[in-house]
Design an enzyme around this catalytic site. Structure first.
Site, PDB file in Angstrom:
ATOM      1  N   SER A  13       0.828  -1.209   0.000  1.00 14.24           N
ATOM      2  CA  SER A  13       0.000   0.000   0.000  1.00 14.24           C
ATOM      3  C   SER A  13       0.866   1.265   0.000  1.00 14.24           C
ATOM      4  CB  SER A  13      -0.933   0.018   1.218  1.00 14.24           C
ATOM      5  OG  SER A  13      -0.214  -0.274   2.391  1.00 14.24           O
TER       6      SER A  13
ATOM      7  N   ARG B 157       3.231  -5.089  16.838  1.00 17.25           N
ATOM      8  CA  ARG B 157       1.861  -4.562  16.721  1.00 17.25           C
ATOM      9  C   ARG B 157       0.871  -5.615  17.199  1.00 17.25           C
ATOM     10  NH1 ARG B 157       1.989  -3.204  10.464  1.00 17.25           N
ATOM     11  NH2 ARG B 157       2.834  -5.317  10.545  1.00 17.25           N
TER      12      ARG B 157
ATOM     13  N   HIS C  84      -2.126  -8.837   1.977  1.00 18.52           N
ATOM     14  CA  HIS C  84      -1.803  -7.589   2.695  1.00 18.52           C
ATOM     15  C   HIS C  84      -2.963  -7.274   3.649  1.00 18.52           C
ATOM     16  CE1 HIS C  84       0.030  -3.831   3.537  1.00 18.52           C
ATOM     17  NE2 HIS C  84      -0.229  -3.149   2.445  1.00 18.52           N
TER      18      HIS C  84
ATOM     19  N   ASP D  96      -2.330  -8.687  11.856  1.00 20.74           N
ATOM     20  CA  ASP D  96      -3.739  -8.999  11.600  1.00 20.74           C
ATOM     21  C   ASP D  96      -4.278 -10.116  12.478  1.00 20.74           C
ATOM     22  OD1 ASP D  96      -3.947  -7.130   9.464  1.00 20.74           O
ATOM     23  OD2 ASP D  96      -2.763  -8.497   8.250  1.00 20.74           O
TER      24      ASP D  96
ATOM     25  N   HIS E 161       5.359 -13.244   7.742  1.00 15.80           N
ATOM     26  CA  HIS E 161       5.668 -11.881   7.329  1.00 15.80           C
ATOM     27  C   HIS E 161       6.867 -11.889   6.391  1.00 15.80           C
ATOM     28  CE1 HIS E 161       6.397  -7.563   7.497  1.00 15.80           C
ATOM     29  NE2 HIS E 161       5.134  -7.482   7.860  1.00 15.80           N
TER      30      HIS E 161
END
Ligand SMILES: CC(C)(COP(=O)(O)OP(=O)(O)OC[C@H]1O[C@@H](n2cnc3c(N)ncnc32)[C@H](O)[C@@H]1OP(=O)(O)O)[C@@H](O)C(=O)NCCC(=O)NCCS
Length: 474
Positions: free
Chosen positions: A272, A357, A302, A403, A348
């Protein structure tokens, strides 16, 4: 402690700039730009001709993995330590960025979530904003967040079969006609030295409008379509929750503050961010750039992974319930991988440890939803799944990524329409993409134009069939 960390970071950035905690963001930026341009030009002059490394054919064919050839100043990602925003880790941001309520001296370690408004300031300037500066941003975004009835009608006429990310991209493309950058450029009123300023103005407008745009999409696609009036005085995250229809739910507001902060940026090579950077290099205005970023984010490898995680978990729960054995989870992973599908929320391209995160959201779940059955199952899964994935030799990183937890937290706090989760990611990612764009314009970065080669080139290169001169030219 706070002072020590800040001084250490300022040293890291060799920050010569006198920071005034009362100045508004644009003033700080305007003062910083000439200093930073000078540093950038000096570095380029000194080292511009130096060789940085070599690349292998596998890298060229393998998604350019590990090739460092982008300039991106505001965040970095280390395989072990994860993302650093202008040199600050996620736990440091949690401690140092301004919160909704200014903590008293005694409860400085207060566990409130940081405000994404503050991260916007930090990413643009490299400086930690004061409470006053964040309040100025909050107010400005509030004022600039109104959108036209035309845009609302446009969204409300879209086909409900569309994915919310498609709706978001179309809405932003529709709004492109309001770009100040594009308008002034068309009227020949821009020159290279003020590109950054109108990129900044568009960026603030776009970010400010996102809660209303996203809430309209949410209510049209999943609810009764009736808009909920904007409420004065709310921060960006709480305004979004309010306009979606979640009135006064402070735990959800806190989750959104955390979510919208930690998803904002992840260095320059992610799909992105890189997409918006690339389109921006052709002088596309922020609306064009963000439409590209959002369509990039909408891919399942993504940003779409956050909806995929929840779907994958709900399918498992439908068969086994919440009270399960480790063996049942392992079998589910096996079935998924051996049938050629992905286990969403794990793996990843860069990270080789659990994503910080993810750890931040894990702690959030522990704090607010410890006894919830889905969160308990998720904690069990994050223990079992990496061990199982490690047994597949081709998977480089079996660890949970950003995620992995976000969907379950949103689901448990009321946002159960998982197709909407990537829109929330997109809102946050706009902060990273757009702050980068402002600096690209300030530094005057040129149009991006890497070279490609055909199969014959690769075959011939190592059989000395390409004359040296031609090789060098290519
Ligand atoms: C993020 C991701 C795209 C990184 O891809 P990558 O850099 O190519 O990762 P790897 O080098 O580890 O991939 C090597 C192989 O393992 C597979 N793999 C990686 N993660 C996997 C996962 N979670 N489940 C199953 N297989 C996986 C890849 O598909 C690839 O398969 P191949 O050998 O058939 O081509 C990948 O881990 C993935 O698809 N994860 C699931 C989707 C997801 O959570 N995305 C969000 C990322 S923040």
């Amino acid at each position: 402690m706070r002072k020590q960390i800040i001084n250490c970071k300022r040293l890291y950035h060799q920050n010569q700039y006198f920071f005034n905690p009362k100045a508004d963001l644009k003033t700080v930026l305007r003062e910083q730009i000439p200093i930073k341009i000078q540093g950038f030009n000096e570095m380029k002059k000194k080292y511009g001709d130096r060789v940085m490394g070599e690349i292998t054919v596998n890298q060229a064919l393998g998604g350019m993995r590990g090739i460092r050839a982008l300039f991106y100043d505001q965040s970095t990602v280390d395989p072990i330590d994860g993302v650093m925003f202008r040199g600050y880790s996620i736990p440091e941001l949690h401690e140092l960025l301004p919160k909704l309520r200014k903590p008293s001296a005694e409860d400085f370690q207060s566990d409130q979530q940081p405000l994404p408004e503050g991260l916007f300031f930090l990413l643009l300037t490299g400086e930690l904003p004061s409470y006053h500066q964040v309040e100025l941003i909050r107010h400005e975004w509030d004022v600039r967040g109104k959108v036209s009835d035309e845009l609302i009608n446009f969204i409300n006429r879209l086909d409900n079969k569309m994915h919310p990310m498609t709706m978001l991209s179309l809405a932003i493309l529709y709004e492109q006609k309001t770009s100040k950058f594009a308008q002034l450029y068309n009227e020949s009123k821009l020159n290279k030295s003020n590109y950054w300023e109108y990129t900044y103005e568009d960026s603030v407008d776009l970010i400010a409008k996102l809660p209303r745009i996203a809430a309209t999409i949410y209510r049209k696609k999943f609810k009764d379509g009736k808009p909920i009036a904007h409420k004065d005085g709310l921060d960006w995250s709480a305004q979004l929750a309010h306009m979606m229809g979640f009135e006064g739910q402070e735990t959800l507001n806190e989750l959104l503050r955390a979510f919208l902060t930690i998803h904002a940026d992840h260095e320059g090579g992610e799909v992105s961010t890189h997409a918006s950077h690339l389109v921006g290099s052709a002088l596309g205005d922020p609306y064009l750039c963000m439409t590209t970023a959002y369509t990039g984010l909408a891919g399942p490898l993504h940003g779409l992974a956050n909806q995929e995680v929840l779907k994958w978990i709900l399918n498992f729960v439908e068969v086994h319930g919440y009270d399960v054995t480790n063996r049942q989870i392992e079998d589910y992973v096996n079935t998924t991988v051996l049938s050629g599908r992905l286990v969403p929320g794990y793996g990843h391209a860069v990270l080789r440890r659990p994503d910080p995160r993810f750890l931040h959201l894990y702690d959030f779940g522990n704090k607010y939803l410890r006894d919830n059955e889905m969160i308990r199952l998720l904690h069990q899964m994050t223990d079992v799944i990496p061990r199982r994935l490690r047994t597949f030799k081709n998977i480089s990183s079996p660890y949970p990524n950003v995620d992995c937890h976000s969907g379950a937290l949103l689901y448990q706090l009321g946002i159960q329409e998982y197709q909407f989760y990537t829109v929330l990611f997109a809102i946050s990612r706009s902060i990273g993409c757009l702050t980068n764009l402002v600096w690209c314009r300030a530094f005057g970065l040129p149009i991006e134009r890497p070279e490609s080669a055909d199969l014959a080139y690769y075959n011939n290169l190592f059989q000395n069939k390409i004359p040296k001169q031609e090789k060098d030219d290519q």
